[in-house]
Design a protein around this motif. Structure first.
Motif, mmCIF file in Angstrom:
data_model
loop_
_atom_site.group_PDB
_atom_site.id
_atom_site.type_symbol
_atom_site.label_atom_id
_atom_site.label_comp_id
_atom_site.label_asym_id
_atom_site.label_seq_id
_atom_site.Cartn_x
_atom_site.Cartn_y
_atom_site.Cartn_z
ATOM 1 N N ASP A 112 43.903 64.984 -33.326
ATOM 2 C CA ASP A 112 43.500 64.274 -34.541
ATOM 3 C C ASP A 112 44.704 64.065 -35.455
ATOM 4 N N ILE A 113 45.560 65.087 -35.558
ATOM 5 C CA ILE A 113 46.744 64.967 -36.410
ATOM 6 C C ILE A 113 47.723 63.950 -35.835
ATOM 7 N N VAL A 114 47.965 64.077 -34.519
ATOM 8 C CA VAL A 114 48.882 63.126 -33.870
ATOM 9 C C VAL A 114 48.306 61.725 -33.892
ATOM 10 N N GLY A 115 46.972 61.639 -33.821
ATOM 11 C CA GLY A 115 46.314 60.337 -33.800
ATOM 12 C C GLY A 115 46.508 59.540 -35.075
ATOM 13 N N ILE A 116 46.893 60.216 -36.140
ATOM 14 C CA ILE A 116 47.172 59.486 -37.383
ATOM 15 C C ILE A 116 48.369 58.567 -37.180
ATOM 16 N N PHE A 117 49.302 59.043 -36.370
ATOM 17 C CA PHE A 117 50.518 58.266 -36.133
ATOM 18 C C PHE A 117 50.435 57.471 -34.816
ATOM 19 N N ILE A 118 49.663 57.992 -33.871
ATOM 20 C CA ILE A 118 49.496 57.288 -32.596
ATOM 21 C C ILE A 118 47.997 57.103 -32.377
ATOM 22 N N PRO A 119 47.416 56.005 -32.789
ATOM 23 C CA PRO A 119 45.968 55.795 -32.758
ATOM 24 C C PRO A 119 45.298 56.092 -31.414
ATOM 25 N N PRO A 120 45.877 55.727 -30.251
ATOM 26 C CA PRO A 120 45.175 56.029 -28.999
ATOM 27 C C PRO A 120 44.915 57.526 -28.799
ATOM 28 N N ILE A 121 45.804 58.372 -29.327
ATOM 29 C CA ILE A 121 45.624 59.819 -29.177
ATOM 30 C C ILE A 121 44.392 60.291 -29.943
ATOM 31 N N LYS A 122 44.037 59.538 -30.997
ATOM 32 C CA LYS A 122 42.878 59.934 -31.795
ATOM 33 C C LYS A 122 41.595 59.920 -30.960
ATOM 34 N N ILE A 123 41.521 59.005 -30.022
ATOM 35 C CA ILE A 123 40.329 58.941 -29.145
ATOM 36 C C ILE A 123 40.233 60.215 -28.301
ATOM 37 N N ILE A 124 41.395 60.653 -27.801
ATOM 38 C CA ILE A 124 41.407 61.897 -27.026
ATOM 39 C C ILE A 124 40.940 63.060 -27.895
ATOM 40 N N GLY A 125 41.383 63.055 -29.149
ATOM 41 C CA GLY A 125 40.967 64.108 -30.062
ATOM 42 C C GLY A 125 39.467 64.110 -30.277
ATOM 43 N N GLN A 126 38.876 62.931 -30.417
ATOM 44 C CA GLN A 126 37.429 62.840 -30.600
ATOM 45 C C GLN A 126 36.680 63.370 -29.375
ATOM 46 N N ILE A 127 37.193 63.023 -28.194
ATOM 47 C CA ILE A 127 36.558 63.517 -26.959
ATOM 48 C C ILE A 127 36.638 65.042 -26.893
ATOM 49 N N LEU A 128 37.797 65.573 -27.250
ATOM 50 C CA LEU A 128 37.961 67.027 -27.221
ATOM 51 C C LEU A 128 37.084 67.709 -28.255
ATOM 52 N N ASP A 129 36.902 67.081 -29.414
ATOM 53 C CA ASP A 129 36.015 67.655 -30.431
ATOM 54 C C ASP A 129 34.583 67.724 -29.930
ATOM 55 N N LYS A 130 34.132 66.655 -29.291
ATOM 56 C CA LYS A 130 32.767 66.644 -28.752
ATOM 57 C C LYS A 130 32.621 67.678 -27.632
ATOM 58 N N LEU A 131 33.669 67.780 -26.811
ATOM 59 C CA LEU A 131 33.637 68.762 -25.734
ATOM 60 C C LEU A 131 33.575 70.177 -26.303
ATOM 61 N N ALA A 132 34.304 70.409 -27.377
ATOM 62 C CA ALA A 132 34.279 71.723 -28.022
ATOM 63 C C ALA A 132 32.898 72.032 -28.588
ATOM 64 N N ASP A 133 32.265 71.010 -29.204
ATOM 65 C CA ASP A 133 30.919 71.205 -29.753
ATOM 66 C C ASP A 133 29.917 71.520 -28.642
ATOM 67 N N ALA A 134 30.007 70.776 -27.536
ATOM 68 C CA ALA A 134 29.082 71.011 -26.419
ATOM 69 C C ALA A 134 29.295 72.409 -25.824
#
Length: 489
Positions: A112-134
Motif C-alpha cells: 500500500d505504501i509503495v503503491g502510492i508511488f507505483i500504482p500497479p503495486i497498490k493492487i497487489i496490496g489490496q489483494i494481500l489485505d483481502k487475503l490477510a482478512d480471509a
C-alpha cells in the motif's frame, strides 16, 4: 500169571462227565475279570483325558481373554495417541494461519505504501489485505473450534478411556477366571434339567489360593498406570505420531533465500515442554549483513509470525531460541491482533496410560503373564464296575471278587498353564501368507507394550515348584512331579 482187563464203557463216561462245565466256568470268570479290567481302564482313561482336556481348554480360554484385554488397552492407547496427534495438528495449522495472516498483512501494508508511488503495486496490496482478512477469519474459526470442541472432546475421551482401562484391566483377571470356568463346565453332559457331575474347576480353598489368588496377583502386577513424570514412553509415542508439518516447518527453499548480503529465514514447528504444554510457532524473517565488531553480521527483521499454545492454565509459554524480535512477537501475540484465544487452557497433557509394569531390558524377551487352572473329577462320577455295583466284595469260599479301582485323594485331577505373550509377525516366516500387513517397515524385533495389539496366548509347561505346590494343595504327594507329565523344567 495172566490178568484180564475188562472195559466198562458206561463207567468211563460217568467219570469224565462235567469237566467241560468246570473249564467253561473258569474261562467265563477269567473273561469277566478281563472284561471288567478293560472296561474300568477305558472309563478311567477317558475320565482322565477329559479332565486334562478341560484343564487345557480352561487355561487357554482364560489366557486368551487376558490377551484380548491387553489388545483392547493397546487399541485404546493408540486412540488416545491419535487424539493428541490430531490436537497438535490443529494447533500447528492455527499457528501457521496466524503466521500467514501477519505475513500477508505486513506485505499488504508495504505494498500500500509503495503503491502510492507505483500504482500497479497498490493492487497487489489490496489483494494481500483481502487475503490477510480471509486468513484471520479462518484462524478465528479454528480457534473457536479448538477451544469449544477439539480440546473438550479430546479431554472427555481421555478421561473416559482412562476410567474404562482401570475397570477392564483391573477386572481382566476375573473375566479370565469366568471364561475358564465356563469352558470347563462345557465339558459336562447336559440333558434337559440334568447335569452330570463331570469335570469341574477345583474350588477347594487351598487349591483356589494356589490358582485363583495366584492368577489374580500375577495379572494385577503385570500392568500399571503411568502418570506425572512417569509418562516418558507416552510422550515419545505422541512426539513420534506427528507428521512432517506439525513436527518442523522450515519452509521451502524460496522462504530460505541467501543472496549473499540479504536473505530470508523461515522457522516453525511444535515443541512439547515437559508433559503438559504444547507450543507451536511459525516465524518468517528477512536479514541483511551489516558491519559489526566481528566483521559482517546478520541483522534480522520480522515479516510474519504466529503462535498457539495448549496447557492446563493457558499460559504464554517460553520465548523460542534464538529469541530475536520475531520470536518475541510470536510469544507475546498469540493471535493475529493481540488476543489471547491462541493460548488454550484445560489441556491436561500427555495421557496417563496403562502399560506393562516390568520394562527392564532383561525382562523384555520373556515378557508375559501366566494363567493356571486345576480341574478335578470325583472317582464317584466315573462309571466303573464298582460304581455300578458289579464285583462287590462278598465273602465266599471261592475268594473275594473285590475289583475296586484306586485313585489318590479319591479323584482324577489335571493341571494346565497358559501364557499370555507378545509377538509381532516378522518378515521371513515360513509359509506365512497373511502377516505381511503386520510387518514392521524396519523389520526390527518389537517387544511387548500396551501400545501395540499383538498379545496372544499359548499353552506352556508348569514349573516343578508350581506343580509341587498345586499337588500339595490338592492333597496329593508331590513325588508325582517326577513321573507325571508337566513340571519337568
Amino acid at each position: 500169571m495172566k490178568f484180564t482187563v475188562r472195559k466198562v464203557a458206561g463207567a468211563s463216561r460217568r467219570s469224565v462227565r462235567g469237566q467241560a462245565v468246570i473249564w467253561l466256568m473258569g474261562t467265563m470268570v477269567a473273561c469277566a475279570a478281563i472284561l471288567y479290567g478293560v472296561f474300568n481302564t477305558a472309563q478311567i482313561t477317558v475320565a482322565k483325558q477329559r479332565t486334562v482336556n478341560a484343564a487345557d481348554a480352561g487355561a487357554l480360554a482364560g489366557a486368551t481373554v487376558q490377551a484380548r484385554v491387553l489388545n483392547l488397552a493397546a487399541y485404546n492407547n493408540r486412540a488416545m495417541m491419535a487424539n493428541e496427534a490430531f490436537l497438535i495438528q490443529m494447533l500447528s495449522i492455527e499457528s501457521w494461519l496466524q503466521y500467514f495472516g501477519t505475513t500477508a498483512d505486513n506485505f499488504g501494508t508495504l505494498a500500500d505504501i509503495v503503491g502510492i508511488f507505483i500504482p500497479p503495486i497498490k493492487i497487489i496490496g489490496q489483494i494481500l489485505d483481502k487475503l490477510a482478512d480471509a486468513t484471520e477469519k479462518a484462524h478465528d474459526m479454528l480457534v473457536k473450534a479448538d477451544d469449544k470442541a477439539v480440546i473438550p472432546l479430546i479431554e472427555t475421551a481421555k478421561w473416559g478411556l482412562a476410567q474404562a482401562h482401570t475397570v477392564v484391566i483391573k477386572g481382566g483377571g476375573v473375566l479370565a477366571e469366568d471364561a475358564a470356568t465356563k469352558v470347563v463346565d462345557a465339558n459336562r453332559t447336559h440333558f434337559g434339567n440334568h447335569e452330570d457331575v463331570g469335570v469341574e474347576i477345583d474350588k477347594r480353598p487351598k487349591v483356589r489360593a494356589a490358582t485363583f489368588a495366584l492368577n489374580q496377583t500375577r495379572w494385577w502386577n503385570f500392568t500399571r498406570q503411568y502418570s506425572a513424570n512417569e509418562r516418558q514412553d507416552s510422550k515419545e509415542v505422541v512426539l513420534n505420531s506427528r507428521d512432517g508439518f506439525s513436527t518442523s516447518r522450515k519452509g521451502e527453499w524460496y522462504l530460505n533465500l541467501n543472496a549473499g548480503l540479504v536473505g530470508t529465514e523461515k522457522n516453525g514447528g511444535s515443541v512439547l515442554k515437559g508433559f503438559d504444554r504444547w507450543e507451536t510457532q511459525d516465524t518468517l524473517e528477512i536479514w541483511e549483513k551489516v558491519p559489526c565488531k566481528s566483521g559482517m553480521c546478520k541483522e534480522y527483521q520480522p515479516i510474519g509470525w504466529g503462535r498457539s499454545n495448549a496447557d492446563p492454565d493457558g499460559s504464554s509459554g517460553d520465548v523460542w531460541e534464538p529469541k530475536r524480535w520475531a520470536q518475541k512477537l510470536a510469544h507475546s501475540d498469540a493471535t493475529s491482533h493481540g488476543g489471547n484465544s491462541g493460548k488454550f487452557s484445560n489441556w491436561t497433557g500427555v495421557p496417563n496410560v496403562f502399560d506393562v509394569r516390568d520394562k527392564a531390558a532383561d525382562a523384555r524377551a520373556g515378557l508375559g503373564v501366566d494363567f493356571i487352572v486345576a480341574t478335578r473329577k470325583s472317582r464317584a462320577a466315573v462309571l466303573t464296575t464298582d460304581q455300578m455295583g458289579i464285583g462287590q466284595d462278598t465273602p465266599a469260599v471261592t475268594g473275594s471278587a473285590d475289583m475296586k479301582e484306586r485313585a489318590e485323594a479319591d479323584q482324577y485331577t489335571a493341571l494346565a498353564k497358559a501364557r499370555v505373550f507378545f509377538e509381532r509377525p516378522q518378515r521371513g516366516l515360513l509359509n506365512d501368507k497373511t502377516a505381511n500387513p503386520l510387518w514392521r517397515p524396519d523389520n526390527a524385533k518389537e517387544y511387548g507394550s500396551l501400545f501395540s495389539p499383538y498379545w496372544q496366548a499359548r499353552l506352556t509347561d508348569l514349573t516343578a515348584v508350581e506343580k509341587g505346590e498345586l499337588l500339595l494343595a490338592m492333597d496329593m504327594l508331590p513325588d508325582k512331579i517326577l513321573y507325571t507329565p508337566g513340571g519337568q523344567k
